[in-house]
Design an enzyme around this catalytic site. Sequence first.
Site, PDB file in Angstrom:
ATOM      1  N   SER A 104      38.627  62.964 136.788  1.00  0.00           N
ATOM      2  CA  SER A 104      39.171  62.613 138.107  1.00  0.00           C
ATOM      3  C   SER A 104      40.684  62.743 138.150  1.00  0.00           C
ATOM      4  CB  SER A 104      38.784  61.180 138.475  1.00  0.00           C
ATOM      5  OG  SER A 104      37.396  61.040 138.618  1.00  0.00           O
ATOM      6  N   LYS A 105      41.223  62.891 139.356  1.00  0.00           N
ATOM      7  CA  LYS A 105      42.674  62.935 139.539  1.00  0.00           C
ATOM      8  C   LYS A 105      43.294  61.644 139.028  1.00  0.00           C
ATOM      9  CE  LYS A 105      42.858  63.411 143.992  1.00  0.00           C
ATOM     10  NZ  LYS A 105      43.449  63.659 145.354  1.00  0.00           N
TER      11      LYS A 105
END
Length: 259
Positions: A104-105
Amino acid sequence: MPLDRQQGVPFMSRRPAWLPPPRPPEGARATQRVVAPQRPSGPGLASDSARARMVESLRRVGVRDARVLDAMGQVPRHAFVDAALASRAYEDVALPIGHGQTISKPSTVARMIELVTQSLPESRRAAARVLEIGTGCGYQAAVLARVFGQVVSVERVRGLHEQARNNLRTMRIANLRLVFGDGHLGVARAAPFDAIVMAAAGEAVPDALLEQMSVGARLIAPIGTTRQALHLVERLDRERWQVAVLDAVRFVPLRTGTS
């Protein structure tokens, strides 16, 4: 069971049939213990200065929790992605990690962790027990282990479970336990949990996870299929869970069983 209302706040009764996801805006079996990450050496973006810049960018987008920011600054994200992608490790982007999954970011990781910590006073974090559903490459688990006292992380894909174990092998994280199993079931023998972080999107939060929350605990999860939104669930007492719908997001799907 349908939602009821009390003082204008939605809540669910015990063993709830999860409410249909809203339409947000577009936009355990065997376990393995792994043994705070060593400070890596390396040029370019795989460096302390690159992580410091990432942390500053997280502050600019609204992350305020000092312990979360410190953890994001300490865990070497480049160590959890393929070497060919290391130069992008500290950009605010999701990156592939194999098996059809992504890391994920950084802003998403930080925001989700910050949201579940807000119900816990600083004095309780050192003893708090947290469950992560979807270990992936192990990055978020490593960040969680720097914020909370105990972390249990479940992964259903054997290849990713092994990948995370290998990524974490040289990082002496004594308060992190990796579990290979179906995340829908949680880890009942380690419950109750003071926080639960789901890193995959389902149509509903599994009842087993709701039951494994301690009273006062928070769960953060993406909910939805073609359209997804973060849902923040707080357990009010033994029979009620309060739900808030937050940002539109995009996560990989939550699947049952193991592979």
